[in-house]
Enzyme design. Structure first.
Site, PDB file in Angstrom:
ATOM      1  CG  ASN A  42      -0.432  -0.131   2.524  1.00 13.10           C
ATOM      2  OD1 ASN A  42       0.621  -0.735   2.715  1.00 13.10           O
ATOM      3  ND2 ASN A  42      -1.110   0.407   3.514  1.00 13.10           N
ATOM      4  CD  GLU A  44      -1.610   4.828   4.283  1.00 14.43           C
ATOM      5  OE1 GLU A  44      -1.133   5.676   5.071  1.00 14.43           O
ATOM      6  OE2 GLU A  44      -2.321   3.872   4.661  1.00 14.43           O
ATOM      7  CB  CYS A  53      -5.152  -1.451  -1.885  1.00  8.63           C
ATOM      8  SG  CYS A  53      -6.486  -0.704  -0.943  1.00  8.63           S
ATOM      9  CD  GLU A  55      -5.175  -6.046  -1.319  1.00 10.91           C
ATOM     10  OE1 GLU A  55      -4.657  -4.912  -1.256  1.00 10.91           O
ATOM     11  OE2 GLU A  55      -5.923  -6.501  -0.427  1.00 10.91           O
ATOM     12  CB  CYS A  91     -10.734  -2.728   0.212  1.00  9.42           C
ATOM     13  SG  CYS A  91     -10.109  -2.061  -1.342  1.00  9.42           S
ATOM     14  CB  CYS A  94      -8.456  -4.737  -3.924  1.00  8.57           C
ATOM     15  SG  CYS A  94      -7.348  -3.353  -3.572  1.00  8.57           S
TER      16      CYS A  94
HETATM   17  N1  THU Z   1      -5.278  -1.533   2.401  1.00  4.61           N
HETATM   18  C1  THU Z   1      -4.699  -2.333   1.461  1.00  4.61           C
HETATM   19  O1  THU Z   1      -3.579  -2.103   1.018  1.00  4.61           O
HETATM   20  N2  THU Z   1      -5.414  -3.394   1.024  1.00  4.61           N
HETATM   21  C2  THU Z   1      -6.666  -3.713   1.450  1.00  4.61           C
HETATM   22  O2  THU Z   1      -7.289  -4.587   0.875  1.00  4.61           O
HETATM   23  C3  THU Z   1      -7.249  -3.031   2.606  1.00  4.61           C
HETATM   24  C4  THU Z   1      -6.584  -1.728   2.973  1.00  4.61           C
HETATM   25  C5  THU Z   1      -4.530  -0.357   2.860  1.00  4.61           C
HETATM   26  C6  THU Z   1      -5.123   0.957   2.457  1.00  4.61           C
HETATM   27  C7  THU Z   1      -4.561   1.885   3.483  1.00  4.61           C
HETATM   28  O3  THU Z   1      -3.268   2.293   3.056  1.00  4.61           O
HETATM   29  C8  THU Z   1      -4.406   1.011   4.722  1.00  4.61           C
HETATM   30  O4  THU Z   1      -4.482  -0.336   4.272  1.00  4.61           O
HETATM   31  C9  THU Z   1      -5.481   1.240   5.782  1.00  4.61           C
HETATM   32  O5  THU Z   1      -6.739   1.146   5.221  1.00  4.61           O
END
Ligand code: THU
Length: 136
Positions: A42, A44, A53, A55, A91, A94
């Site tokens: 991930n 940000e 994310c 994935e 999520c 994804c």
């Molecule tokens: N996140 C992912 O990378 N993958 C997911 O399927 C769920 C959430 C990340 C997004 C954000 O950077 C952090 O987790 C908190 O939500």
């Protein structure tokens, strides 16, 4: 490649996470039919919504490398400083991206589950979905 081996690669990817805002780091490892594995973490952003994310990072990297056929993806995630042993399911966004490229009856999502792994078919994670078929 076994589910456990793919999970180990996802843990390596998690170490690359850029997640100063949530404090939650996620790693993914995507196995392609070619046999290659693409990692994702991930990433940000201070404006929050441009964040990506793990994935999707893995999928977009693989697609940009010319891959179009995928077997399974392993995902691990946890708060900074914690070991990612509890399941971290993808999520909804994804799941939709996976559906664009993968047969939901065949493609699987592998999660860590304590010392073990747990695998789901994509169709279990995104039933009654919207696909390109709807646009025909
Ligand atoms: N996140 C992912 O990378 N993958 C997911 O399927 C769920 C959430 C990340 C997004 C954000 O950077 C952090 O987790 C908190 O939500």
């Amino acid at each position: 490649m076994s589910d456990k081996e793919l999970i180990q690669i996802a843990h390596k990817a998690r170490a690359m996470s850029y997640s100063p805002y949530s404090g939650f780091s996620v790693g993914a490892a995507l196995l392609c039919k070619s046999g290659k594995v693409y990692m994702g973490c991930n990433i940000e952003n201070s404006a929050y919504s441009p964040s990506n994310c793990a994935e999707r990072t893995a999928f977009f990297t693989a697609v940009c490398a010319g891959e179009r056929e995928f077997e399974k993806i392993a995902v691990v995630g946890a708060k900074h400083g914690e070991s990612a042993e509890a399941p971290c399911a993808p999520c909804g966004v994804c799941r939709q991206v996976m559906l664009e490229f993968c047969d939901p009856e065949i493609f699987s999502v592998v999660l860590q589950n304590g010392n073990d792994t747990r695998s789901y078919l994509l169709k279990e994670l995104i039933p009654a979905s919207f696909t390109s078929d709807n646009l025909k």
